[in-house]
Design a protein around this motif. Sequence first.
Motif, PDB file in Angstrom:
ATOM      1  N   THR A 209     -55.516  19.371 -29.503  1.00 13.34           N
ATOM      2  CA  THR A 209     -55.198  18.040 -28.973  1.00 13.34           C
ATOM      3  C   THR A 209     -55.431  17.996 -27.470  1.00 13.34           C
ATOM      4  O   THR A 209     -56.047  17.065 -26.954  1.00 13.34           O
ATOM      5  N   ILE A 210     -54.941  19.014 -26.775  1.00  7.65           N
ATOM      6  CA  ILE A 210     -55.087  19.052 -25.309  1.00  7.65           C
ATOM      7  C   ILE A 210     -56.570  19.031 -24.927  1.00  7.65           C
ATOM      8  O   ILE A 210     -57.008  18.235 -24.095  1.00  7.65           O
ATOM      9  N   LEU A 211     -57.331  19.890 -25.575  1.00  9.89           N
ATOM     10  CA  LEU A 211     -58.750  20.006 -25.191  1.00  9.89           C
ATOM     11  C   LEU A 211     -59.535  18.756 -25.566  1.00  9.89           C
ATOM     12  O   LEU A 211     -60.424  18.326 -24.829  1.00  9.89           O
ATOM     13  N   TYR A 212     -59.197  18.165 -26.692  1.00 10.38           N
ATOM     14  CA  TYR A 212     -59.926  16.958 -27.103  1.00 10.38           C
ATOM     15  C   TYR A 212     -59.629  15.798 -26.151  1.00 10.38           C
ATOM     16  O   TYR A 212     -60.516  15.042 -25.767  1.00 10.38           O
ATOM     17  N   ARG A 213     -58.372  15.703 -25.742  1.00 11.67           N
ATOM     18  CA  ARG A 213     -58.013  14.658 -24.776  1.00 11.67           C
ATOM     19  C   ARG A 213     -58.735  14.885 -23.445  1.00 11.67           C
ATOM     20  O   ARG A 213     -59.191  13.945 -22.803  1.00 11.67           O
ATOM     21  N   ALA A 214     -58.811  16.155 -23.041  1.00  9.76           N
ATOM     22  CA  ALA A 214     -59.508  16.488 -21.791  1.00  9.76           C
ATOM     23  C   ALA A 214     -60.961  16.044 -21.875  1.00  9.76           C
ATOM     24  O   ALA A 214     -61.512  15.450 -20.949  1.00  9.76           O
ATOM     25  N   LEU A 215     -61.573  16.298 -23.020  1.00  7.14           N
ATOM     26  CA  LEU A 215     -62.976  15.944 -23.206  1.00  7.14           C
ATOM     27  C   LEU A 215     -63.162  14.425 -23.172  1.00  7.14           C
ATOM     28  O   LEU A 215     -64.094  13.909 -22.555  1.00  7.14           O
ATOM     29  N   ARG A 216     -62.245  13.696 -23.802  1.00  8.22           N
ATOM     30  CA  ARG A 216     -62.374  12.244 -23.843  1.00  8.22           C
ATOM     31  C   ARG A 216     -62.096  11.609 -22.474  1.00  8.22           C
ATOM     32  O   ARG A 216     -62.463  10.471 -22.225  1.00  8.22           O
ATOM     33  N   GLY A 217     -61.419  12.370 -21.618  1.00  6.32           N
ATOM     34  CA  GLY A 217     -61.148  11.855 -20.276  1.00  6.32           C
ATOM     35  C   GLY A 217     -62.362  11.965 -19.361  1.00  6.32           C
ATOM     36  O   GLY A 217     -62.407  11.372 -18.294  1.00  6.32           O
ATOM     37  N   PHE A 218     -63.341  12.719 -19.759  1.00  7.55           N
ATOM     38  CA  PHE A 218     -64.565  12.872 -18.967  1.00  7.55           C
ATOM     39  C   PHE A 218     -65.517  11.744 -19.362  1.00  7.55           C
ATOM     40  O   PHE A 218     -66.009  11.694 -20.476  1.00  7.55           O
TER      41      PHE A 218
END
Lengths: 312, 122
Positions: A209-218
């Motif tokens: 979840t953390i990494l996917y959110r990070a990716l979507r924030g880019f």
Amino acid sequence: MDKRIWAIGGGKGGTGKSFIAANLGLHLASLDREVVLIDADLGAPNLHTLLGMKAAHPDLGDFLTGSLPSLEAAAVETPYKNLRLVRGSENILFIANLAHYRKLRLLRQVRQLPTQNVILDLGTGSSFNTLDFFLSANPGVVVTTPEPTSIENTYLFLKSCIMRVLKLYMDHYKIRDLHQKMLDQIEKNSQSLYGFFKSLMETDRSYGTILYRALRGFRPCLVMNKARDQEDALLGRSVADVVRKYLLIDMKYLGAVPFDEDVHDSLRALRPYYPDHRNSAAAKAIRQMSEELAYSIEFTLRTPPEVRLPDA
Amino acid sequence: MLKRIEDWNYYELLSVERTASQDEIWEGYQAALSTYKDGSLALYGLVSEVERGLILERLQEAFQTLRDPDKRKEYNLALLRHAPYFPPQAPFRKSVGKLEIEEAPPRKTIWARLKRLFVKNP
């Protein structure tokens, strides 16, 4: 103050990153807005030439070596009202291999500049320094041209950005063992980015979840430069669409800048393009792009539209 | 939502909203065709020929379904049963314009944690 930091980058040299940066700056300055252009092309700085200026001190190197107390002091006046420039350094060997703490200091000072609009002109390639400057901007703009080499390098550049974002988060959350797994999977092909997240969701949903959110924030933007016809302009839209679907990042297409022979003539005459060609199609495209970018402040700060997470 | 390419629904495939008009669907279809056509530059270095063929087939399928009002209604109902639809929302979060990673507080060292445990007023 609503601060705008735009970074102009891309995977391939010669796509016109500095041209776009310089002319965006000139356009904003002509609208009575304070602009600071920073030549952050650490390997081959030449933004001053595009503005018709000579290489001189103070420059970015003077700030990075500590000769100047702040980045503000390195921003010199240009012949154009409201526009200041931080020249790139001539001390290329030292600057191109910038130490981590110096980079952080530079990033901090860029944010602290008392100017509303800051435009970073980045170098080619995917070094950590370039990627971090690109990621710190809001938003980063990728410049590409309608050629296979350029498109290929654009995808490579975006993949490097994705890996950098994920690695920063992995380091922070001390999940380094995942890093090698990610490198192995993602470097093979684009589909495996999905595979990586899918398997991560199955093994550890919270980190997934953390990494996917990070990716979507880019959320980078794309510009198709040197477009010669309508098909080239549409190619930019297609590239952004493919990036959204295959690289899972929300990319916005800002538009195409038409190819113009006068750009070459301006360069030869050591004159900036924009003030002399305000009515050209390329200048119009740059104006439109700046409006889109101003709007994209909303676009980039908005919560990504798709925050629902995949089922394990 | 994170999806494999084969799992994209017809609207995602054509990059249109579920509320799209017939004209928008037509435009989305034309744009997608130009993206996935033979020799498309946009796919260079990222999408294989096999994947391209699969997507083109699905594109045809998507357009055939969505341009027919009855088929579209049926498809929408099936989609809704599978996953609810949330129209795009207005922006509501302000960011500080930093990489989150730069803002994160430094992790406490083992010494700091021990100090907190054993020293009464650190």
